[in-house]
Every structure is written in structure tokens, then in C-alpha cells.
Design an enzyme around this catalytic site. Structure first.
Site, PDB file in Angstrom:
ATOM      1  N   SER A 120       0.626  -8.294  -2.817  1.00  0.00           N
ATOM      2  CA  SER A 120      -0.393  -7.306  -3.157  1.00  0.00           C
ATOM      3  C   SER A 120      -1.805  -7.873  -3.201  1.00  0.00           C
ATOM      4  CB  SER A 120      -0.058  -6.606  -4.480  1.00  0.00           C
ATOM      5  OG  SER A 120       0.199  -7.547  -5.488  1.00  0.00           O
ATOM      6  N   HIS A 171      -4.876  -9.093  -7.617  1.00  0.00           N
ATOM      7  CA  HIS A 171      -5.428  -7.916  -6.949  1.00  0.00           C
ATOM      8  C   HIS A 171      -6.947  -8.029  -6.817  1.00  0.00           C
ATOM      9  CE1 HIS A 171      -1.820  -5.165  -8.262  1.00  0.00           C
ATOM     10  NE2 HIS A 171      -1.452  -6.197  -7.505  1.00  0.00           N
TER      11      HIS A 171
END
Length: 200
Positions: A120, A171
Site C-alpha cells: 500500500s 501510506h
């Protein structure tokens, strides 16, 4: 050659590699997780710096890999069509590594012994690249506007902060790295295009 550029080659290969590694993890138990998970002990204590890269290809379960690979393929294919195979590959890995480095830094600050896995950070990096294209490429991309990209990023970050067991540092690190690298890429591309127009 132009037809080859339209094929999401790198996006597809990355998805296949992630799926293959996940299946290998399922068959081998915790061996690959123990050797590749991003942890303070592994990277700092045992100096296994490869974990910063390997952790990008590990996923904690079916829903984790399914969600990541679905986004990776469609988002990656969209960006790959715009910037080409090599640039997408470089920006993906740059974002993923940057995200894991920030994640590791936050783990050290918080003395967090837990390990993290997932692609991610790299995928958020592609969000950053998409934002840089919307802002600075000078080209209009179908169905892509700055407002839509910002909304997508906000919702993704919000989802991460309101859910449990999410590595938000990865992230954010991936997002910032992707945006910075994508912006630099757009700057040089527009400069080169301007030079070609002037010489032509």
C-alpha cells in the site's frame, strides 16, 4: 511501439508477482513473513535491509492482497499508459521503499516491535504520481481531475486512520515520495517538450 505502450505490462507483472508470493506464503507458513516483514529488530537489529523491499510483496490475508492488487492494476494501468513502463516501475519501487523507510522511522520513535507488510505504500505513491500528473503534466487525462484525485487520496487516508492495524506512516511516506518524484518528472518532461518545440 505505441501499441505496446498501451499494454499495462508492469502493472500486470507486479500483480502476478504479489499473487505468487502470497501463494508461496500460504504454502510455507510463516517462513517468508519471518524473513521479509518490516520490523525494527529485523532491519536495525539484524541489519536485514532487504526487508525494506521484501515487505512490499507480503500481504496478511486474502482481503489485504485482493484490495491492494485491484487498486494496483487499475491505477497502475492508468498511469503506465501516461508515463510508460520504465517510469511506472521506478516510481512504484521508489514510493514503496520511501513509505517503508518512514514506517520504520516511526516504529523506532514509538519503540513499536510489531511488523508490517503490504504494497500500500507503493500504491499510495501512485496516487501521488497521479496527483502530480493532474497538476503539472499540462495534459488532460480522461476522467482525472485534481479535485477527484485529492478526494480519492483523502478518503483513502481517512479509511486508514479510522481502521485498525493500518501502517499509515507507509501510506504517507509513499504518497509524498510519489508526488515529489512525479512532480520532478513532469517538470523535466515539460521542459524537454518546450525545448523540442523551440528547436522545431
Amino acid at each position: 511501439m505505441n501499441r505496446l505502450k498501451q499494454i499495462p505490462l508492469i502493472s500486470g507483472v507486479l500483480v502476478l508477482i504479489n499473487i505468487f508470493v502470497f501463494l508461496a506464503c500460504v504454502c510455507s507458513g510463516n517462513i517468508l513473513y519471518d524473513r521479509g516483514m518490516l520490523t525494527i529488530r529485523g532491519v536495525v537489529g539484524q541489519k536485514e535491509y532487504g526487508r525494506i523491499l521484501w515487505a512490499m510483496f507480503l500481504h496478511s490475508g486474502i482481503s489485504h492482497i485482493f484490495n491492494n492488487m485491484l487498486i494496483l492494476f487499475f491505477l497502475g494501468a492508468m498511469i503506465e499508459k501516461e508515463i510508460g513502463h520504465i517510469r511506472l516501475c521506478l516510481l512504484y519501487f521508489l514510493s514503496g521503499i520511501a513509505g517503508n523507510l518512514l514506517s520504520l522511522y516511526v516504529k523506532i520513535l514509538n519503540s513499536d516491535p510489531l511488523g508490517t507488510v503490504g504494497a500500500s505504500g507503493a500504491i499510495f505513491g501512485l496516487d501521488g504520481v497521479l496527483l502530480s500528473l493532474a497538476l503539472f503534466s499540462g495534459r488532460s487525462t480522461e476522467n482525472v481531475t485534481t479535485t477527484r484525485v485529492l478526494l480519492m487520496i483523502f478518503l483513502s487516508l481517512y479509511s486508514g486512520y479510522t481502521s485498525g492495524n493500518i501502517d499509515n506512516a507507509a501510506h504517507i511516506g509513499g504518497l509524498l515520495a510519489g508526488f515529489a518524484a512525479g512532480s520532478i518528472m513532469c517538470f523535466f518532461q515539460r521542459k524537454r517538450n518546450g525545448s523540442q518545440e523551440a528547436s522545431g
